[in-house]
Design a protein around this motif. Structure first.
Motif, PDB file in Angstrom:
ATOM      1  N   MET A 210       0.833  -1.206   0.000  1.00 21.86           N
ATOM      2  CA  MET A 210       0.000   0.000   0.000  1.00 21.86           C
ATOM      3  C   MET A 210       0.869   1.259   0.000  1.00 21.86           C
ATOM      4  SD  MET A 210      -2.992  -1.119   2.698  1.00 21.86           S
ATOM      5  CE  MET A 210      -3.615   0.556   2.780  1.00 21.86           C
ATOM      6  N   LEU A 211       1.948   1.252   0.785  1.00 20.48           N
ATOM      7  CA  LEU A 211       2.840   2.417   0.832  1.00 20.48           C
ATOM      8  C   LEU A 211       3.540   2.629  -0.510  1.00 20.48           C
ATOM      9  CD1 LEU A 211       4.441   1.918   4.370  1.00 20.48           C
ATOM     10  CD2 LEU A 211       2.692   3.586   3.704  1.00 20.48           C
ATOM     11  N   ILE A 212       3.980   1.531  -1.119  1.00 17.75           N
ATOM     12  CA  ILE A 212       4.616   1.647  -2.435  1.00 17.75           C
ATOM     13  C   ILE A 212       3.613   2.158  -3.458  1.00 17.75           C
ATOM     14  CG2 ILE A 212       5.620   0.307  -4.339  1.00 17.75           C
ATOM     15  CD1 ILE A 212       6.977  -1.441  -2.252  1.00 17.75           C
ATOM     16  N   GLY A 213       2.372   1.664  -3.377  1.00 17.67           N
ATOM     17  CA  GLY A 213       1.337   2.125  -4.288  1.00 17.67           C
ATOM     18  C   GLY A 213       1.075   3.615  -4.163  1.00 17.67           C
ATOM     19  N   ARG A 214       1.072   4.116  -2.938  1.00 14.97           N
ATOM     20  CA  ARG A 214       0.868   5.553  -2.715  1.00 14.97           C
ATOM     21  C   ARG A 214       2.038   6.352  -3.285  1.00 14.97           C
ATOM     22  NH1 ARG A 214      -2.709   7.188   1.529  1.00 14.97           N
ATOM     23  NH2 ARG A 214      -1.288   8.901   1.978  1.00 14.97           N
ATOM     24  N   TYR A 219       4.343  10.026  -7.567  1.00 11.43           N
ATOM     25  CA  TYR A 219       5.293  10.376  -8.620  1.00 11.43           C
ATOM     26  C   TYR A 219       4.631  10.429  -9.992  1.00 11.43           C
ATOM     27  CZ  TYR A 219       9.435  10.398  -5.676  1.00 11.43           C
ATOM     28  OH  TYR A 219      10.378  10.728  -4.733  1.00 11.43           O
ATOM     29  N   LYS A 220       3.650   9.582 -10.246  1.00 13.46           N
ATOM     30  CA  LYS A 220       2.930   9.661 -11.517  1.00 13.46           C
ATOM     31  C   LYS A 220       2.226  11.014 -11.645  1.00 13.46           C
ATOM     32  CE  LYS A 220       2.108   4.827 -12.729  1.00 13.46           C
ATOM     33  NZ  LYS A 220       2.666   4.942 -14.088  1.00 13.46           N
ATOM     34  N   LYS A 222       3.135  13.710 -10.112  1.00 18.25           N
ATOM     35  CA  LYS A 222       4.180  14.727 -10.206  1.00 18.25           C
ATOM     36  C   LYS A 222       4.733  14.811 -11.631  1.00 18.25           C
ATOM     37  CE  LYS A 222       8.678  16.016  -8.250  1.00 18.25           C
ATOM     38  NZ  LYS A 222       9.722  15.656  -7.249  1.00 18.25           N
ATOM     39  N   PHE A 223       4.999  13.654 -12.246  1.00 18.29           N
ATOM     40  CA  PHE A 223       5.572  13.641 -13.588  1.00 18.29           C
ATOM     41  C   PHE A 223       4.564  14.105 -14.645  1.00 18.29           C
ATOM     42  CE2 PHE A 223       8.555  10.047 -12.088  1.00 18.29           C
ATOM     43  CZ  PHE A 223       9.475  10.996 -11.631  1.00 18.29           C
ATOM     44  N   ASN A 224       3.287  13.861 -14.385  1.00 20.24           N
ATOM     45  CA  ASN A 224       2.256  14.216 -15.365  1.00 20.24           C
ATOM     46  C   ASN A 224       1.693  15.618 -15.173  1.00 20.24           C
ATOM     47  OD1 ASN A 224       2.416  11.697 -16.624  1.00 20.24           O
ATOM     48  ND2 ASN A 224       0.929  10.794 -15.206  1.00 20.24           N
ATOM     49  N   ALA A 225       2.155  16.284 -14.112  1.00 21.04           N
ATOM     50  CA  ALA A 225       1.660  17.631 -13.858  1.00 21.04           C
ATOM     51  C   ALA A 225       2.121  18.573 -14.970  1.00 21.04           C
ATOM     52  CB  ALA A 225       2.168  18.132 -12.504  1.00 21.04           C
TER      53      ALA A 225
END
Length: 232
Positions: A210-214, A219-220, A222-225
């Protein structure tokens, strides 16, 4: 032979303990910095040693179900750390023959774990080891299966980045889990129900996942912003 086994056991425990300590450093150090990279490399070398010593100890000692299972977890953790480390090398060069061979070998191991779990389920019922072999065999199959898919289809530009930290994180969770359950008999009372031992194996994977998923979602986003251009 006893001396060899004792030496392998000491090396196995020592490198596993070092991995648990050193593995925390890349999580908090500056990403891509010297400390992050060097600590991560030490962690990978430790996991290679842990996997090799686990295989040797399993082969040299009398058969025990827990020993066999811990060996499977060591191989699983090694695969995650190795593919996580190799991801940083693949962002330019792509997959090598070594990467592909490692993935197919791990796929075979995962199917063997699932098959053995099914055999135990039929012969022993829904008890401790059938559940664990099936759970971690399926988990290993998911990772290896995804890597096989990545061999045959295009991946996103930052695939290597997500592959790196999710695999290294998953490897650390598996290593932590193995250390936890090895010591559970000392931590829990002798009258503790079996489900508590089973939970010791599964809960860290669920929470860590769950932590890795969050983190992936963060980051997804952040990168897609969209980039904001400031006009003077």
């Amino acid at each position: 032979m006893k001396t060899l086994i004792s030496s392998l056991l000491i090396l196995h425990v020592a490198t596993g303990s070092i991995a648990l300590l050193v593995g925390l450093i890349p999580m908090i150090a500056k990403k891509g910095g010297r400390l992050h990279n060097r600590a991560g490399l030490v962690y990978v070398y430790c996991m290679i040693t842990v996997a090799i010593t686990a295989l040797l100890l399993c082969g040299l000692q009398p058969f025990k179900m827990m020993r066999l299972f811990l060996t499977g977890i060591a191989v699983f953790s090694f695969y995650l750390s190795m593919t996580g480390w190799r991801a940083t090398k693949q962002k330019k060069a792509g997959l090598s023959s070594f990467d592909k061979g490692l993935t197919w070998a791990t796929l075979v191991v995962s199917l063997a774990m699932i098959g053995f779990g099914g055999y135990l389920l039929l012969t022993r019922g829904a008890s401790f080891f059938p559940i664990l072999f099936s759970f971690f065999g399926t988990l290993t199959l998911v990772f290896a299966g995804r890597d096989i898919q990545f061999m045959t289809k295009p991946v996103e530009k930052m695939h290597w980045f997500f592959q790196h930290f999710t695999r290294m994180g998953g490897s650390y969770i598996a290593t932590f889990t193995a250390a936890l359950v090895t010591n559970l008999p000392r931590l829990l009372p002798s009258s503790a129900p079996e489900w508590m031992y089973t939970a010791g194996w599964i809960v860290p994977s669920l929470v860590g996942g769950m932590l890795i998923g969050r983190t992936v979602a963060y980051y997804k986003k952040k990168f897609n912003a969209p980039k904001v251009t400031v006009v003077a």
